[in-house]
Design a protein around this motif. Structure first.
Motif, PDB file in Angstrom:
ATOM      1  N   ALA A 107      56.359  -8.980  32.748  1.00 11.37           N
ATOM      2  CA  ALA A 107      56.566  -9.746  31.521  1.00 11.37           C
ATOM      3  C   ALA A 107      56.132  -8.950  30.294  1.00 11.37           C
ATOM      4  O   ALA A 107      56.807  -8.989  29.248  1.00 11.37           O
ATOM      5  N   ARG A 108      55.023  -8.219  30.381  1.00 13.56           N
ATOM      6  CA  ARG A 108      54.589  -7.391  29.242  1.00 13.56           C
ATOM      7  C   ARG A 108      55.608  -6.295  28.953  1.00 13.56           C
ATOM      8  O   ARG A 108      55.953  -6.046  27.783  1.00 13.56           O
ATOM      9  N   MET A 109      56.097  -5.647  29.998  1.00 15.41           N
ATOM     10  CA  MET A 109      57.090  -4.604  29.781  1.00 15.41           C
ATOM     11  C   MET A 109      58.395  -5.178  29.247  1.00 15.41           C
ATOM     12  O   MET A 109      59.074  -4.559  28.407  1.00 15.41           O
ATOM     13  N   LEU A 235      55.855 -15.689  41.214  1.00 13.89           N
ATOM     14  CA  LEU A 235      56.834 -15.654  40.121  1.00 13.89           C
ATOM     15  C   LEU A 235      57.086 -17.077  39.652  1.00 13.89           C
ATOM     16  O   LEU A 235      57.624 -17.898  40.407  1.00 13.89           O
ATOM     17  N   PRO A 236      56.727 -17.416  38.416  1.00 19.89           N
ATOM     18  CA  PRO A 236      56.977 -18.772  37.927  1.00 19.89           C
ATOM     19  C   PRO A 236      58.474 -19.066  37.884  1.00 19.89           C
ATOM     20  O   PRO A 236      59.288 -18.183  37.592  1.00 19.89           O
ATOM     21  N   PRO A 237      58.865 -20.300  38.169  1.00 17.99           N
ATOM     22  CA  PRO A 237      60.289 -20.659  38.085  1.00 17.99           C
ATOM     23  C   PRO A 237      60.881 -20.400  36.705  1.00 17.99           C
ATOM     24  O   PRO A 237      62.056 -20.037  36.596  1.00 17.99           O
ATOM     25  N   ALA A 238      60.088 -20.569  35.646  1.00 17.69           N
ATOM     26  CA  ALA A 238      60.610 -20.319  34.297  1.00 17.69           C
ATOM     27  C   ALA A 238      61.021 -18.861  34.126  1.00 17.69           C
ATOM     28  O   ALA A 238      62.053 -18.559  33.513  1.00 17.69           O
ATOM     29  N   PHE A 239      60.230 -17.953  34.667  1.00 14.66           N
ATOM     30  CA  PHE A 239      60.549 -16.529  34.592  1.00 14.66           C
ATOM     31  C   PHE A 239      61.840 -16.248  35.357  1.00 14.66           C
ATOM     32  O   PHE A 239      62.740 -15.551  34.875  1.00 14.66           O
ATOM     33  N   GLU A 240      61.951 -16.788  36.548  1.00  8.96           N
ATOM     34  CA  GLU A 240      63.144 -16.542  37.360  1.00  8.96           C
ATOM     35  C   GLU A 240      64.399 -17.074  36.682  1.00  8.96           C
ATOM     36  O   GLU A 240      65.439 -16.399  36.629  1.00  8.96           O
ATOM     37  N   ASN A 241      64.329 -18.294  36.147  1.00  8.56           N
ATOM     38  CA  ASN A 241      65.502 -18.869  35.493  1.00  8.56           C
ATOM     39  C   ASN A 241      65.925 -18.047  34.275  1.00  8.56           C
ATOM     40  O   ASN A 241      67.124 -17.834  34.032  1.00  8.56           O
ATOM     41  N   TYR A 242      64.954 -17.600  33.501  1.00 10.64           N
ATOM     42  CA  TYR A 242      65.289 -16.814  32.307  1.00 10.64           C
ATOM     43  C   TYR A 242      65.880 -15.462  32.706  1.00 10.64           C
ATOM     44  O   TYR A 242      66.822 -14.971  32.055  1.00 10.64           O
ATOM     45  N   LEU A 243      65.341 -14.861  33.756  1.00 13.50           N
ATOM     46  CA  LEU A 243      65.873 -13.587  34.227  1.00 13.50           C
ATOM     47  C   LEU A 243      67.329 -13.728  34.653  1.00 13.50           C
ATOM     48  O   LEU A 243      68.176 -12.873  34.331  1.00 13.50           O
ATOM     49  N   GLN A 258      65.982 -10.014  20.520  1.00 15.09           N
ATOM     50  CA  GLN A 258      64.819 -10.553  19.818  1.00 15.09           C
ATOM     51  C   GLN A 258      64.384 -11.887  20.417  1.00 15.09           C
ATOM     52  O   GLN A 258      63.184 -12.171  20.503  1.00 15.09           O
ATOM     53  N   GLN A 259      65.347 -12.693  20.828  1.00 15.83           N
ATOM     54  CA  GLN A 259      64.993 -13.949  21.487  1.00 15.83           C
ATOM     55  C   GLN A 259      64.201 -13.681  22.760  1.00 15.83           C
ATOM     56  O   GLN A 259      63.201 -14.352  23.043  1.00 15.83           O
ATOM     57  N   ALA A 260      64.666 -12.708  23.549  1.00 22.06           N
ATOM     58  CA  ALA A 260      63.946 -12.375  24.778  1.00 22.06           C
ATOM     59  C   ALA A 260      62.546 -11.849  24.471  1.00 22.06           C
ATOM     60  O   ALA A 260      61.574 -12.203  25.161  1.00 22.06           O
ATOM     61  N   ALA A 261      62.435 -11.004  23.452  1.00 21.08           N
ATOM     62  CA  ALA A 261      61.111 -10.480  23.087  1.00 21.08           C
ATOM     63  C   ALA A 261      60.166 -11.613  22.699  1.00 21.08           C
ATOM     64  O   ALA A 261      59.000 -11.641  23.130  1.00 21.08           O
ATOM     65  N   ASP A 262      60.646 -12.547  21.889  1.00 20.76           N
ATOM     66  CA  ASP A 262      59.793 -13.664  21.473  1.00 20.76           C
ATOM     67  C   ASP A 262      59.421 -14.543  22.663  1.00 20.76           C
ATOM     68  O   ASP A 262      58.287 -15.029  22.752  1.00 20.76           O
ATOM     69  N   TRP A 263      60.356 -14.752  23.561  1.00 22.29           N
ATOM     70  CA  TRP A 263      60.116 -15.633  24.708  1.00 22.29           C
ATOM     71  C   TRP A 263      59.023 -15.062  25.612  1.00 22.29           C
ATOM     72  O   TRP A 263      58.100 -15.771  26.029  1.00 22.29           O
ATOM     73  N   PHE A 264      59.119 -13.776  25.906  1.00 17.97           N
ATOM     74  CA  PHE A 264      58.115 -13.158  26.773  1.00 17.97           C
ATOM     75  C   PHE A 264      56.771 -13.008  26.051  1.00 17.97           C
ATOM     76  O   PHE A 264      55.713 -13.196  26.647  1.00 17.97           O
ATOM     77  N   THR A 265      56.816 -12.678  24.776  1.00 18.65           N
ATOM     78  CA  THR A 265      55.572 -12.508  24.030  1.00 18.65           C
ATOM     79  C   THR A 265      54.796 -13.814  23.922  1.00 18.65           C
ATOM     80  O   THR A 265      53.561 -13.831  24.001  1.00 18.65           O
ATOM     81  N   GLY A 271      55.791 -20.668  32.341  1.00 23.72           N
ATOM     82  CA  GLY A 271      56.219 -22.037  32.618  1.00 23.72           C
ATOM     83  C   GLY A 271      55.180 -23.067  32.251  1.00 23.72           C
ATOM     84  O   GLY A 271      54.970 -24.033  32.971  1.00 23.72           O
ATOM     85  N   ARG A 272      54.508 -22.862  31.123  1.00 22.29           N
ATOM     86  CA  ARG A 272      53.506 -23.824  30.693  1.00 22.29           C
ATOM     87  C   ARG A 272      54.155 -25.163  30.394  1.00 22.29           C
ATOM     88  O   ARG A 272      55.153 -25.225  29.683  1.00 22.29           O
TER      89      ARG A 272
END
Length: 413
Positions: A107-109, A235-243, A258-265, A271-272
């Protein structure tokens, strides 16, 4: 070897199809740099132009997640490009040495790579060759995008400098639209980044086959297997779905860099759970109890207010005329009124039946009274009745009249 009188080459640290990268020392500015030398390209007449294009492209982008360009020139008929030296490994080497990476590190990368791509896209530059070998990690773990050798400008479609019909880039990370021969756009870089992230999580690219053509067909038609089905843990489900959204076949269905950068940052990949809205207040349901005397109905103006929770049911206008005060029955609360009250039509039918029954009882009572109190008229009706005996002297009708006696006498003559 000294290049341009200031860059002393120390050791080779990488080699590609078009150039070789050296660790060097800038004697003028007293710092270490990376120098990329263009290799002889007898079979590619566009190699020199593409190398110049890389220098122009990278120099337009100034971002901490993009390898910076320091200088460009020619020395002894050989083009060179001086860049920022990244003291670290590429993600290709990380995958070779360590395999799949934990979700938090990926996620950081992802946030840093997406931010670098967004900076390039804002300058009208599409990288077109995002892959693990072109994503570098420096000594403190910061990711930087390098090798803009086959990048293109969005405002100059002809600047790609590739042969007609040739698809440039690596097939393992090639977007579906590029497999169809369409021009690369920012969404193509996002798709390639999604392929890299998938490989970092699972240890394998999303699509693989024996030939490049077979891989392109998979990019077009196949659905990637969700990483958790491949045994990826943590792996959180939110991460998998976004991927999987980054790997959408339609470019318009992918998020922007930019949307992806903001989402991961922002940490949304964890998946809070978001706070749920407060539930609407409900009136407590009355507990069943014995019937109680009905409350006195409130005036109409009060019933229309919103202060109380109890309401009153008004009779329907179609059931009967306006009720009189003495006949209006108090109505219970809404809960009991709904369960015990009958429809307006039933009230009308009952009232009609009660009126008819009362009329019949009244008529029957009148007839009974008339019969009970009427005088006896049986003598004139031809019926016989017994009379008290009387003497012959006292009954004048029993004595014959003189005229009648004379007639009798004359008749004897």
């Amino acid at each position: 070897m000294l290049i341009a009188g200031r860059y002393r080459l120390i050791e080779s640290i990488g080699r590609g199809g078009m150039g070789e990268v050296w660790r060097a020392y800038d004697e003028t500015l007293d710092r270490q740099v990376a120098v990329k030398l263009l290799l002889p390209q007898d079979s590619d007449p566009t190699a020199a132009s593409r190398f110049r294009l890389e220098a122009r492209t990278a120099s337009r982008i100034d971002h901490p997640n993009v390898v910076g360009v320091r200088d460009f020139g020619e020395h002894d008929n050989q083009l060179y490009l001086v860049m920022e030296l990244v003291e670290g490994d590429s993600l290709a080497r990380v995958l070779t040495q360590s395999g799949a990476q934990p979700a938090d590190r990926v996620a950081r990368m992802a946030a840093q790579a997406a931010a670098g791509l967004s900076a390039a896209h804002r300058q009208g530059v599409v990288h077109r060759d995002i892959k693990p070998g072109n994503l570098l990690l420096d000594a403190d773990g910061t990711l930087k995008i390098g090798d803009f050798g086959i990048a293109r400008f969005l405002d100059d479609p002809g600047a790609a400098l590739t042969a007609t019909g040739q698809i440039v880039g690596t097939s393992l990370y090639l977007a579906p639209e590029r497999a169809l021969g369409k021009p690369a756009g920012p969404a193509s870089d996002v798709y390639a980044l999604g392929c890299v992230l998938y490989q970092l999580l699972t240890g394998r690219p999303p699509f693989n086959a024996d030939t490049a053509v077979a891989i392109l067909h998979q990019h077009l038609d196949a659905t990637p297997v969700p990483p958790r089905e491949l045994g990826v843990t943590g792996l959180p489900p939110a991460f998998e779905n976004y991927l999987l959204g980054l790997l959408a076949k339609d470019p318009e269905h992918r998020p922007g860099a930019q949307q992806a950068a903001d989402w991961f940052t922002a940490g949304a990949w964890q998946g809070r759970p978001e706070p749920l809205p407060e539930p609407a207040a409900r009136a407590p349901r009355p507990a069943p109890a014995a019937p109680a005397p009905a409350p006195v109905p409130a005036p109409a103006s009060r019933r229309r207010g919103t202060g109380g929770a109890t309401t009153y049911m008004l009779p329907s206008a179609q059931a009967a005329p306006e009720p009189r005060p003495r006949s209006q029955a108090p109505v219970r609360s809404r809960g009991r009124a709904r369960s015990r009250s009958a429809p307006p039509a039933a009230f009308g039918a009952r009232r009609i039946a009660a009126t008819a029954a009362g009329a019949l009882l009244f008529m029957a009572a009148m007839l009974l009274g008339m019969k009970w109190f009427a005088p006896d008229d049986t003598g004139g009706s031809g019926t016989t009745s017994e009379a008290p005996p009387t003497t012959g002297d006292s009954d004048p009708a029993a004595q014959p009249s003189p005229a009648a006696a004379q007639d009798d006498d004359g008749g004897d003559d």
